[in-house]
Design an enzyme around this catalytic site. Structure first.
Site, PDB file in Angstrom:
ATOM      1  N   GLY A 106       0.832  -1.206   0.000  1.00 58.01           N
ATOM      2  CA  GLY A 106       0.000   0.000   0.000  1.00 58.01           C
ATOM      3  C   GLY A 106       0.860   1.246   0.000  1.00 58.01           C
ATOM      4  O   GLY A 106       2.006   1.218  -0.464  1.00 58.01           O
ATOM      5  N   SER A 107       0.314   2.316   0.568  1.00 58.31           N
ATOM      6  CA  SER A 107       1.002   3.611   0.522  1.00 58.31           C
ATOM      7  C   SER A 107       2.179   3.647   1.502  1.00 58.31           C
ATOM      8  O   SER A 107       2.226   2.876   2.468  1.00 58.31           O
ATOM      9  CB  SER A 107      -0.004   4.705   0.886  1.00 58.31           C
ATOM     10  OG  SER A 107      -0.534   4.419   2.172  1.00 58.31           O
TER      11      SER A 107
ATOM     12  N   GLY B 267       2.727   2.116   5.268  1.00 67.76           N
ATOM     13  CA  GLY B 267       3.904   1.287   5.544  1.00 67.76           C
ATOM     14  C   GLY B 267       4.667   1.762   6.765  1.00 67.76           C
ATOM     15  O   GLY B 267       5.165   0.953   7.554  1.00 67.76           O
TER      16      GLY B 267
ATOM     17  N   GLU C  11       5.721  -3.466   0.616  1.00 64.48           N
ATOM     18  CA  GLU C  11       5.659  -3.166  -0.823  1.00 64.48           C
ATOM     19  C   GLU C  11       4.869  -1.871  -0.949  1.00 64.48           C
ATOM     20  O   GLU C  11       3.643  -1.888  -1.002  1.00 64.48           O
ATOM     21  CB  GLU C  11       4.945  -4.301  -1.575  1.00 64.48           C
ATOM     22  CG  GLU C  11       5.650  -5.635  -1.500  1.00 64.48           C
ATOM     23  CD  GLU C  11       6.852  -5.748  -2.431  1.00 64.48           C
ATOM     24  OE1 GLU C  11       7.079  -4.824  -3.248  1.00 64.48           O
ATOM     25  OE2 GLU C  11       7.562  -6.764  -2.334  1.00 64.48           O
TER      26      GLU C  11
ATOM     27  N   CYS D  35       1.524   0.638  -8.862  1.00 60.56           N
ATOM     28  CA  CYS D  35       2.680   1.095  -8.081  1.00 60.56           C
ATOM     29  C   CYS D  35       3.846   1.373  -9.010  1.00 60.56           C
ATOM     30  O   CYS D  35       4.708   2.192  -8.719  1.00 60.56           O
ATOM     31  CB  CYS D  35       3.049   0.073  -7.025  1.00 60.56           C
ATOM     32  SG  CYS D  35       3.209  -1.584  -7.684  1.00 60.56           S
TER      33      CYS D  35
HETATM   34  P1  NAD Z   1      -3.457   2.234   1.371  1.00 62.05           P
HETATM   35  O1  NAD Z   1      -2.131   2.449   2.030  1.00 62.05           O
HETATM   36  O2  NAD Z   1      -4.497   3.258   1.559  1.00 62.05           O
HETATM   37  O3  NAD Z   1      -4.091   0.840   1.880  1.00 62.05           O
HETATM   38  C1  NAD Z   1      -3.447  -0.382   1.672  1.00 62.05           C
HETATM   39  C2  NAD Z   1      -3.916  -1.385   2.704  1.00 62.05           C
HETATM   40  O4  NAD Z   1      -3.411  -1.030   3.986  1.00 62.05           O
HETATM   41  C3  NAD Z   1      -5.435  -1.461   2.856  1.00 62.05           C
HETATM   42  O5  NAD Z   1      -5.816  -2.809   3.012  1.00 62.05           O
HETATM   43  C4  NAD Z   1      -5.676  -0.674   4.133  1.00 62.05           C
HETATM   44  O6  NAD Z   1      -6.862  -1.025   4.811  1.00 62.05           O
HETATM   45  C5  NAD Z   1      -4.457  -1.052   4.940  1.00 62.05           C
HETATM   46  N1  NAD Z   1      -4.076  -0.102   6.005  1.00 62.05           N
HETATM   47  C6  NAD Z   1      -4.079   1.249   5.930  1.00 62.05           C
HETATM   48  N2  NAD Z   1      -3.616   1.768   7.096  1.00 62.05           N
HETATM   49  C7  NAD Z   1      -3.310   0.735   7.906  1.00 62.05           C
HETATM   50  C8  NAD Z   1      -2.808   0.617   9.243  1.00 62.05           C
HETATM   51  N3  NAD Z   1      -2.522   1.701   9.970  1.00 62.05           N
HETATM   52  N4  NAD Z   1      -2.626  -0.612   9.771  1.00 62.05           N
HETATM   53  C9  NAD Z   1      -2.910  -1.711   9.035  1.00 62.05           C
HETATM   54  N5  NAD Z   1      -3.405  -1.678   7.782  1.00 62.05           N
HETATM   55  C10 NAD Z   1      -3.606  -0.463   7.214  1.00 62.05           C
HETATM   56  O7  NAD Z   1      -3.149   2.005  -0.187  1.00 62.05           O
HETATM   57  P2  NAD Z   1      -4.173   1.889  -1.408  1.00 62.05           P
HETATM   58  O8  NAD Z   1      -4.739   3.223  -1.701  1.00 62.05           O
HETATM   59  O9  NAD Z   1      -5.087   0.735  -1.221  1.00 62.05           O
HETATM   60  O10 NAD Z   1      -3.165   1.461  -2.584  1.00 62.05           O
HETATM   61  C11 NAD Z   1      -2.380   2.344  -3.302  1.00 62.05           C
HETATM   62  C12 NAD Z   1      -0.955   2.394  -2.791  1.00 62.05           C
HETATM   63  O11 NAD Z   1      -0.389   1.080  -2.775  1.00 62.05           O
HETATM   64  C13 NAD Z   1      -0.042   3.187  -3.699  1.00 62.05           C
HETATM   65  O12 NAD Z   1       0.822   3.943  -2.908  1.00 62.05           O
HETATM   66  C14 NAD Z   1       0.715   2.115  -4.476  1.00 62.05           C
HETATM   67  O13 NAD Z   1       1.959   2.542  -4.998  1.00 62.05           O
HETATM   68  C15 NAD Z   1       0.877   1.080  -3.424  1.00 62.05           C
HETATM   69  N6  NAD Z   1       1.137  -0.244  -3.999  1.00 62.05           N
HETATM   70  C16 NAD Z   1       2.404  -0.745  -3.925  1.00 62.05           C
HETATM   71  C17 NAD Z   1       2.699  -1.963  -4.501  1.00 62.05           C
HETATM   72  C18 NAD Z   1       4.087  -2.531  -4.459  1.00 62.05           C
HETATM   73  O14 NAD Z   1       4.236  -3.717  -4.732  1.00 62.05           O
HETATM   74  N7  NAD Z   1       5.108  -1.758  -4.137  1.00 62.05           N
HETATM   75  C19 NAD Z   1       1.690  -2.695  -5.155  1.00 62.05           C
HETATM   76  C20 NAD Z   1       0.403  -2.161  -5.200  1.00 62.05           C
HETATM   77  C21 NAD Z   1       0.143  -0.926  -4.608  1.00 62.05           C
END
Ligand code: NAD
Length: 517
Positions: free
Chosen positions: A247-248, A252, A269, A303
């Protein structure tokens, strides 16, 4: 830029996937619970509610953990090649259900149907990879310094792997983790994105059937649902030795700290800010295809999407004109219609972020060269369709330093040699994907050298977007340092043990230490 409509066939797809829209939420395997608050799965394609899914309550979570920890005791003793056989069967089920699952991915997330199918194909590919891997979980042997001793390393499974995934690859990322974790002997608890809960439900049903058909304990695959609060149940839980979070960067940083506070392991990731360097020797036609697909494919919600084009001044105008001309050909609309190139953003918050980025880049001194905007009218009722935009900008602008998860491309010039382009490319906090377009061997090798790209992925004459499952996937710096999928990424899912066996009748101590009794 015309929208076109098509019959989705989504109800039929849901039926084929065994989703009847009731009691969807938490699953300990084949059993389902729906005790928490409801979240809505709304399609960005047409703004329609697809179904409601319950979030996981604390009590439901405890049931999941009981099921997972108990299943681990059986699963870990099954020989790895037999675990591989189960993953093979799971891959077969995915082949059988590729079309309905691909359609649901496309409809719930908003990517094109071709990309939805492609995502399911990635799941199938990683299953194939994992099946082979199940016979290759090798350790090393080394020579002991003591006579009559044998020394080697072996790998054992970790236990419960917690998977937190992002909306943009709603199923592939889970499979990258589970297929490897399962052959390694781990059990998995998955929290999909709250924006794409139904694809999570569909995958859990597919996996649960395979385990049940083989009389294996349910709990090898578990599903929890909800937002960050549900994610936190796992990140703070000592019973989960590894958290794999996609995720973001913002997420992370929170997850990494929570997991580190209990000395757990995390595989991160996170976001990228990917650039293509275009040198004077670049093939312009290939550059345009790579750059445009990289920037607008999946509406810029990968991503690995291309965010920055760093072009040598000697060919800047030529490349700019070619890219702008290609943008004028783009068709935006229903992603289930394969005539369209660009589908919707995931939701209206994403649309706001996109609009803010375009305002911000102008405020900071940038110049818009392909206008953006939100599309309205027939076919665009969800309010999530936007025009891919291009701005000329400086790398130092604050907005350029950030990942905007949408189709906004920044173009910039470099002069002199490729080192100047690399300074710009590496001059961001993220380090996921990078590319150089060049036919000059020296430039390509400099790009790949120790002084070259600082990203986890560095491509020559290929764009930044997408990756094959055979290589380890992930990025450096604030992208988190994790590696998933191919190569030896499996090692993160196992614990390493060094074993020394003495087959003599003496007990010599290491380093020649004497301890006579
Ligand atoms: P996001 O960070 O908003 O959410 C991702 C996940 O994390 C969701 O399931 C969310 O519920 C969970 N989450 C959020 N805060 C949390 C916390 N405090 N504790 C535990 N879990 C939590 O991201 P998004 O909007 O769903 O996805 C887009 C982002 O993901 C972009 O930044 C993209 O670059 C990244 N991404 C990276 C990769 C990679 O392999 N590097 C792959 C896909 C997406």
């Amino acid at each position: 830029m015309q929208a076109t409509t098509t019959s989705f066939g989504i109800e039929e797809a849901l039926e084929q996937l065994g989703i009847n829209k009731t009691n969807l939420g938490t699953s300990t395997g084949s059993e389902w619970f729906s005790n928490g608050e409801e979240i809505s799965s709304v399609s960005p394609v047409d703004g329609q509610l697809i179904a409601k899914v319950s979030t996981t309550s604390k009590e439901d979570y405890e049931k999941v953990m009981a099921s997972a920890t108990s299943a681990f005791k059986d699963w870990r003793v099954k020989p790895a090649p037999q675990r591989g056989e189960i993953v093979r069967q799971f891959g077969e089920e995915l082949r059988r259900l590729k079309e309905p699952l691909g359609k649901l991915v496309s409809y719930e997330m908003g990517k094109s149907y071709q990309e939805g199918l492609g995502e399911v194909q990635e799941m199938i590919d990683i299953c194939d990879f994992a099946v082979g891997l199940s016979r290759q979980l090798h350790g090393l042997t080394m020579h002991s310094e003591r006579p009559g001793h044998r020394m080697y390393e072996q790998y054992h499974p970790l236990g419960v792997v917690g998977i937190i995934s992002a909306f943009n690859f709603p199923v592939a990322v889970w499979a990258w983790n589970t297929a490897l974790a399962w052959v390694c002997g781990d059990v998995c608890v998955w929290k999909p994105s709250e924006k794409t809960p139904l694809t999570g439900v569909a995958c859990q049903k597919i996996a649960a059937k395979v385990f049940a058909d083989n009389d294996l304990p349910e709990g090898i695959s578990c599903l929890i649902n909800g937002d960050y609060k549900v994610g936190e149940m796992m990140t703070n839980d000592k019973r989960v030795p590894l958290i794999s979070a996609t995720g973001s960067i913002r997420m992370g940083k929170i997850v990494a700290q929570a997991v580190a506070a209990r000395l757990g392991k995390s595989l991160l990731e996170l976001g990228g800010n990917n650039a293509i360097i275009v040198t004077p020797d670049a093939d312009i036609k290939m550059t345009v295809i790579g750059a445009v697909f990289g920037a607008v494919g999946t509406a810029g919600q990968r991503c690995t999407s291309t965010r920055r084009l760093i072009i040598h001044e000697s060919i800047y105008d030529k490349v700019k004109d070619a890219v702008v001309a290609a943008y004028n050909q783009l068709r935006i609309g229903n992603p289930l219609d394969e005539n369209n190139h660009v589908g919707p953003l995931i939701d209206k918050d994403a649309v706001k972020n996109y609009q803010n980025a375009l305002e911000k880049v102008v405020e900071e001194g940038g110049k818009i060269i392909v206008e953006g905007g939100v599309l309205e009218g027939e076919g665009y009722e969800s309010g999530c369709y936007v025009k891919p935009a291009i701005a000329e900008a400086e790398n130092s602008y604050e907005i350029v330093q950030h990942e905007t998860f949408g189709p906004v491309l920044y173009m910039m010039k470099y002069s002199g040699n490729v080192e100047n382009a690399l300074e710009l490319q590496n001059g961001v906090v993220q380090g996921l994907s990078s590319a150089i377009m060049t036919n000059n061997l020296r430039e390509a090798e400099r790009f790949l050298s120790v002084q070259g790209s600082d990203c986890g992925i560095a491509n020559v004459n290929i764009g930044t977007s997408g990756a094959e499952i055979g290589g380890a996937f992930g990025g450096e710096k604030e992208t988190g340092g994790g590696r998933e999928s191919g190569s030896d990424a499996w090692k993160i899912y196992m614990r390493r043990q060094t074993n020394t066996i003495n087959y003599t009748t003496e007990l010599p101590l290491a380093q020649g230490i004497k301890f006579d009794l």
